[in-house]
Design an enzyme around this catalytic site. Sequence first.
Site, PDB file in Angstrom:
ATOM      1  N   GLU A 389       0.852  -1.184   0.000  1.00  0.00           N
ATOM      2  CA  GLU A 389       0.000   0.000   0.000  1.00  0.00           C
ATOM      3  C   GLU A 389       0.898   1.247   0.000  1.00  0.00           C
ATOM      4  O   GLU A 389       1.152   1.797  -1.044  1.00  0.00           O
ATOM      5  CB  GLU A 389      -0.945  -0.026   1.203  1.00  0.00           C
ATOM      6  CG  GLU A 389      -2.022   1.055   1.110  1.00  0.00           C
ATOM      7  CD  GLU A 389      -3.253   0.719   1.936  1.00  0.00           C
ATOM      8  OE1 GLU A 389      -3.401  -0.406   2.405  1.00  0.00           O
ATOM      9  OE2 GLU A 389      -4.071   1.644   2.107  1.00  0.00           O
ATOM     10  N   GLU A 662      -2.231   0.996  13.247  1.00  0.00           N
ATOM     11  CA  GLU A 662      -3.383   1.376  12.429  1.00  0.00           C
ATOM     12  C   GLU A 662      -4.698   1.168  13.188  1.00  0.00           C
ATOM     13  O   GLU A 662      -5.643   1.914  13.038  1.00  0.00           O
ATOM     14  CB  GLU A 662      -3.396   0.509  11.167  1.00  0.00           C
ATOM     15  CG  GLU A 662      -4.559   0.746  10.235  1.00  0.00           C
ATOM     16  CD  GLU A 662      -4.432  -0.051   8.944  1.00  0.00           C
ATOM     17  OE1 GLU A 662      -3.739  -1.092   8.963  1.00  0.00           O
ATOM     18  OE2 GLU A 662      -5.008   0.361   7.924  1.00  0.00           O
TER      19      GLU A 662
HETATM   20  C1  RAM Z   1      -6.590   1.897   4.608  1.00  0.00           C
HETATM   21  C2  RAM Z   1      -5.681   2.555   5.589  1.00  0.00           C
HETATM   22  C3  RAM Z   1      -5.595   4.039   5.371  1.00  0.00           C
HETATM   23  C4  RAM Z   1      -6.962   4.635   5.270  1.00  0.00           C
HETATM   24  C5  RAM Z   1      -7.751   3.948   4.202  1.00  0.00           C
HETATM   25  C6  RAM Z   1      -9.170   4.460   4.093  1.00  0.00           C
HETATM   26  O1  RAM Z   1      -5.988   1.807   3.393  1.00  0.00           O
HETATM   27  O2  RAM Z   1      -6.153   2.314   6.874  1.00  0.00           O
HETATM   28  O3  RAM Z   1      -4.905   4.604   6.451  1.00  0.00           O
HETATM   29  O4  RAM Z   1      -6.888   6.018   5.001  1.00  0.00           O
HETATM   30  O5  RAM Z   1      -7.818   2.567   4.470  1.00  0.00           O
END
Ligand code: RAM
Length: 783
Positions: A389, A662
Amino acid sequence: MQPVNLTRSQAFWLALFIALFSFNPRVRAQNLTDIPTWQARWIESSFPEDNKIRPAQYFRKNFEIGKKVKRAVLFITSHGMYQAQLNGKKVGDAYLTPGWTSYNKRLQYQAYDVTAMLGKGKNSLGVVVGNGWHRSALAWGDNINRFAKYLGLLAQMEITYTDGTRQLVISDGTWRSSTGSIQTNEIYKGEDIDARLEKTGWALPNYDDNSWSLVKVVDYNNSNLIPTTNEMVKKHETFKPVKLITTPKGEKVLDFGQNLVGWVVVKAKGKSGDHIIIRHAEVLDKAGNFYTDNLRAARATAEYTLSGNGEEVFEPHFTFFGFRYISVEGYPGEIRPEDFTAVALYSDMSPSGTFACSNPLLNQLQHNITWGQRGNFLDVPTDCPQRDERLGWTGDAQVFFNTAAYNFNVKKFFSKWLKDVAADQRADGAVAHVVPNVLGDYEYGSTGWGDVATIIPWEMYEVYGDQQVLKDQYESMKRWVGYMQTHTDSVGLYRYGGHYGDWLSYRSGNDDGSDAITDKYEIAQCFYAYSTQLLLNAANVLGKQDDVAKYVQLLKRIKDAYNQEYVTRSGRLVSNTQTAYVLALMFDMLPEGEARTKAAAYLADNINRYRNHLTTGFLGTPYLCHVLSRFGYSDLAYTLLLQETYPSWLYPVKMGATTIWERWDGIKPDGSFQTTIMNSFNHYAYGAIGDWMYKNIAGIQAAEPGYKKIIIKPVIGGKLNWAEGSYNCVYGKISSRWEIKGDQLVMDVTIPSGTTADIYVPDASGKNYQQHTVKAGTYHYTR
Ligand code: RAM
């Protein structure tokens, strides 16, 4: 060597200077009159177009220096990532160049002063170009070649001799190209280096490149080329392993003690063909084994094949890893920790703030916040640095901005990225979920993410007091608000499109209604109001009176519609969640007076119902403690901050985190993990609490943009005995320290010259403040 960042005006004077001297008849080769128009041509290898991740491409060119050089500047950029060498030495100390921007619209070139690197006689310029962000698979799936089908190089060295004559060395059809030791190289995959394939001495002047191919010269429209204005990515802290572990599965693992972003420099001595595999992980699993499932499809591996020529030193060039642990396979001989050095790479922002207090868990939290920032400020603010990502999620960046600005000077970092936010804004004003946008034309317009377009410019103005960011971003701010306005229904409600909502908020997992799900359109109406307010603020600062009048009207309409739709007669909100109350109060959605007091009481009540736990996600969390403090619930803010059980900020700290996670429960109390689909252990968003810590515990706040006027007002609580913070504002260093000694409170404050401050000195109970209005100076108080 420091890369040279040229502003537009410097570039202009350089151009003029070059132009004036270019009439000298002894100047060889090119006509220099139209610099900085590039004379260099894009060059590419003769690989056919394909969709494979190719080995890095090596380019080289010899040139002669006949006279004494006064100054030489290398301008360079690439399709892919480059590392340049002059006479075998790396040019500059930046990595991952040319950095990441929305390349098709904005591609940075760097300028390096290379005067001291040139020698008399034959010289050689060599450049390796790897796939980088241009060609690596970005986002999910195998979508490579996002920004370029071919690796390419554009380089122009401008040499001025002491006798005033000038010479250009440019990329053109006379260059040669080949491959070398850097084979597979890709952001998520990692890098494979085969030292047996190294073309020894390839960047030295006497290297024989006859067997190398001639390059292709290709014309691209160079209108996307821009100078570099931010700090580039550099090497920073290094770490030696704190432990060598043999896991229950038998893996040999080194623990560096810190989750960081960068790579490991490996020393090894072995036979030709010995093959070392270094894999990267953020955590070990419950049983103590190496855990990489949360990296999803990212291979995140470095592989090194030895040439067998004595001690060899390896490090990657065109990738980076998010890790605390590495597993080492195939290492020749005994694994000695001293042969492995982890290097942290991040944008070279200068540190600007410090925070510490008497609670070691909070100090670890502050540590984790700053390491989350270091690891994810890699030219672009990324959500996470380890899995497949690593994207510039706009929502994450806006929630973290204020905290980021306390810790490091992020003015240049964000000024650059905001230009990409604007460049990637869709024709209808919608803002991309990720910038640079690699997700396509439909991944746009989520509330709280798109609002990055208004929030960061305004907050940046407040922090640095420089109107330039508002001038630069005003159109973008306006277009984002315009987008929401276009999609407002007849009663003034913005109920349109898909939204991430209060991302990753508390889910109990029980079917008992305790999940903290806040209606997405209710959130959207709040952010619509907030963005409009910030646009209005910007219009005021910039003196755009017509816009001020227009947005005052619009704001009223948005709030009226909100109160009609989302507030019950008794003052409760449709979504009875912490985030709903937090946003309503933070953005002044409710009428002044009783409505707000009541909402704050509902919020406090909700927190009590969750036994003093937060339930907020990405959008509510940053404002939660601010709202509590504003409405007289600072004790509750402290209780939340110091909460040690899930969900809370200190739960991960207690679980041994060295960065921000996260998710509130990335590792569950029983040691098992959250879903592998999305479980980063280095994600700065929830680190946004740092802003509250600086403002309330250390008590350092800006009362006027740029800290021209300062407020120092610490909130005593949380059983803390002392706390201290400092912040280097544009005027100089502000510092604040308080300590409770017996029944007395002692406070020391420094206010920089050019500013004034209101210092509020609490007593030891924290209940009563004494106010002092002061000029620059150092102050000592005892109460
Ligand atoms: C995931 C991650 C990221 C967030 C998006 C919506 O990819 O948690 O931090 O902004 O979702």
